[in-house]
Design an enzyme around this catalytic site. Structure first.
Site, PDB file in Angstrom:
ATOM      1  N   ARG A  77       7.284  91.941  71.501  1.00 28.54           N
ATOM      2  CA  ARG A  77       7.333  90.932  71.100  1.00 28.54           C
ATOM      3  C   ARG A  77       8.254  90.160  72.167  1.00 28.54           C
ATOM      4  NH1 ARG A  77      11.261  89.213  67.614  1.00 28.54           N
ATOM      5  NH2 ARG A  77       9.445  89.602  66.330  1.00 28.54           N
ATOM      6  N   TYR A 130       4.845  64.835  81.101  1.00 29.32           N
ATOM      7  CA  TYR A 130       4.443  65.592  80.206  1.00 29.32           C
ATOM      8  C   TYR A 130       3.901  64.983  79.149  1.00 29.32           C
ATOM      9  CZ  TYR A 130       0.801  69.050  78.583  1.00 29.32           C
ATOM     10  OH  TYR A 130      -0.094  69.834  77.593  1.00 29.32           O
ATOM     11  N   ASP A 170      10.218  70.982  85.902  1.00 26.46           N
ATOM     12  CA  ASP A 170       8.954  71.648  85.379  1.00 26.46           C
ATOM     13  C   ASP A 170       8.552  71.107  86.326  1.00 26.46           C
ATOM     14  OD1 ASP A 170       6.483  71.401  84.826  1.00 26.46           O
ATOM     15  OD2 ASP A 170       6.254  70.370  82.949  1.00 26.46           O
ATOM     16  N   LYS A 217      -2.369  76.409  84.476  1.00 21.92           N
ATOM     17  CA  LYS A 217      -2.310  75.201  85.513  1.00 21.92           C
ATOM     18  C   LYS A 217      -2.517  76.632  87.258  1.00 21.92           C
ATOM     19  CE  LYS A 217      -1.793  72.400  81.537  1.00 21.92           C
ATOM     20  NZ  LYS A 217      -0.375  72.203  82.201  1.00 21.92           N
TER      21      LYS A 217
HETATM   22  C1  LIG Z   1       0.062  71.357  80.837  1.00 19.87           C
HETATM   23  C2  LIG Z   1       1.311  70.790  80.949  1.00 19.87           C
HETATM   24  C3  LIG Z   1       2.314  71.129  79.904  1.00 19.87           C
HETATM   25  C4  LIG Z   1       2.513  72.203  78.834  1.00 19.87           C
HETATM   26  O1  LIG Z   1       1.890  73.754  79.240  1.00 19.87           O
HETATM   27  P1  LIG Z   1       0.615  74.463  78.239  1.00 19.87           P
HETATM   28  O2  LIG Z   1       1.098  75.699  79.012  1.00 19.87           O
HETATM   29  O3  LIG Z   1      -0.304  73.313  77.861  1.00 19.87           O
HETATM   30  O4  LIG Z   1       1.488  74.519  77.299  1.00 19.87           O
HETATM   31  C5  LIG Z   1       3.952  71.093  80.453  1.00 19.87           C
HETATM   32  N1  LIG Z   1       4.136  70.188  81.548  1.00 19.87           N
HETATM   33  C6  LIG Z   1       3.181  69.786  82.774  1.00 19.87           C
HETATM   34  C7  LIG Z   1       2.999  69.240  83.329  1.00 19.87           C
HETATM   35  C8  LIG Z   1       1.983  70.204  82.362  1.00 19.87           C
HETATM   36  O5  LIG Z   1       1.062  69.783  82.979  1.00 19.87           O
END
Ligand SMILES: *Cc1c(COP(=O)(O)O)cnc(C)c1O
Length: 394
Positions: free
Chosen positions: A54, A107, A177, A202
């Site tokens: 973990r 997001y 982010d 992504k």
């Molecule tokens: C998809 C996304 C998230 C969330 O990420 P997950 O991997 O789906 O939990 C956060 N910020 C942005 C900009 C995103 O595109």
């Protein structure tokens, strides 16, 4: 070393046991102490080493080292998803009475977590609205300034140096982010930002085959997040997913070059098309964030959003696409297309949708790495179909 070299080599050492050239998938939940005395030292923190899956795994660790190198950060911590990274960070750094000031739009999952979950634990969350309003929005309770750039889905660009300066002057930490830009295009820490995070689901993974998240920044914060946010919440990345991330990151620079080149051609093509009312792409000189993007980005990214004539036109367009898949998410090698108003942003109040530019006629394209000529041919036949059908109905 340059970023393309670091993408391949950082975090990558031949396996000490076997000499395996590629980092193996260490599929194990626990790690043998070796002796009673070493177990005691590991738990006392007198010796570093793996204890339990973990809180650390060698495959995942290699991914963390590679990502830290790409972002120019002291250290990084991986998670099972982007949301796991965001919630672990906030849980570690915030307490009741604290405040997060953010720049909307965020997001949807993040905004939901802020407004529905953080507030439940006595954390105040405030939307500053714009970088210009940020100084007035900060209060003595503000602990974090949180933002994304480019934003979803209209690709607004925030000036990272300006945000970092404002927050630093008030002793407030900044979090970016960086999912849409990736460290290949923007490295927020170089602009004075304190912490950077990703939905690695992504572009970092890049192949749409697993979920992951990652957080990077000063060692002291990463250690605190590992000891609290990761250990207590348990949103740990699996070894196999860590391996997919390592593999994906090696080609990040090559993929981003292809995404950017394809998106630029698609945006240029769409901005000339009579059925398209507006194109949002930071690489177009008409985009309001173009100058800032030129300063802080090495390229303009792979996302392009467009306004068509109506919701009906958007639906016809999406249903006519053959190469683009209708699905959420972004950053895959395959091209994807979504209608934010009816999907990811459906549950938002109409006035919030309007404020974020999410109209019923808006379509978001995540341009993959296919040949741009083929993508443009697909867009062309879909737009032609929209024009013919709507004209015939008039
Ligand atoms: C998809 C996304 C998230 C969330 O990420 P997950 O991997 O789906 O939990 C956060 N910020 C942005 C900009 C995103 O595109």
């Amino acid at each position: 070393m340059k970023i393309r070299t670091r993408a391949v080599h950082a975090g990558h050492h031949p396996d000490p046991l076997t000499g395996a050239h590629v980092v193996p998938i260490y599929s194990t939940s626990t790690f043998a102490y070796g002796s009673f005395a070493r177990g005691e030292r590991l738990f006392a923190g007198e010796e570093s080493g793996y204890i339990y899956g973990r809180i650390g795994n060698p495959t995942v660790r290699a991914f963390e080292e590679k990502l830290a190198s790409l972002e120019g950060a002291e250290d990084a911590v991986a998670f099972a998803s982007g949301m796991a990274a965001i919630s672990a960070l906030c849980t570690t750094l915030l307490a009741p009475g604290d405040e997060v000031v953010y720049l909307a739009p965020l997001y949807g999952g993040t905004e939901g977590y802020f407004l529905e979950t953080l507030t439940k634990f006595g954390v105040r969350v405030t939307d500053a609205g714009s970088v210009e309003n940020l100084p007035q929005a900060l209060t003595p309770a503000t602990r974090l300034v949180y933002l994304e750039t480019p934003t979803n889905p209209t690709l607004r660009i925030h000036d990272l140096s300006a945000v970092a300066q404002i927050a630093r002057a008030r002793g407030v930490r900044t979090v970016v982010d960086n999912t849409f830009a990736t460290p290949y295009l923007t490295r927020p820490l170089e602009h004075g930002i304190d912490l950077v995070l990703h939905s690695a689901t992504k572009y970092l993974g890049g192949h749409g085959d697993c979920l992951a998240g990652v957080l990077a920044g000063p060692r002291e914060v990463m250690e605190a997040v590992r000891a609290e946010g990761l250990r207590h919440i348990g949103g740990t990345l699996g070894a196999f997913e860590g391996y997919l991330m390592l593999r994906g990151l090696k080609t990040l620079p090559l993929r981003m070059e292809a995404h950017c080149a394809g998106a630029a051609q698609v945006a240029e093509y769409l901005s000339q098309h009579p059925a398209v009312r507006r194109v949002y792409y930071p690489g177009l000189p008409s985009h309001p964030g173009h100058e800032t993007a030129r300063r802080q980005m090495q390229g303009f990214g792979g996302l392009v959003s467009i306004e068509l004539e109506s919701k009906q036109a958007a639906a016809l367009f999406l249903d006519s696409l053959k190469l683009f898949t209708q699905a959420v998410s972004l950053g895959d090698v395959e091209s994807l297309a979504t209608h934010p108003a009816s999907t990811t942003h459906q549950l938002l109040p109409p006035e919030v949708r309007a404020a974020h530019g999410v109209s019923d006629s808006l379509v978001r394209l995540s341009v993959g790495i296919e040949d741009p000529e083929d993508l443009i041919a697909d867009l062309e036949q879909a737009l032609e179909h929209v024009m013919q059908t709507l004209l015939a109905r008039r």
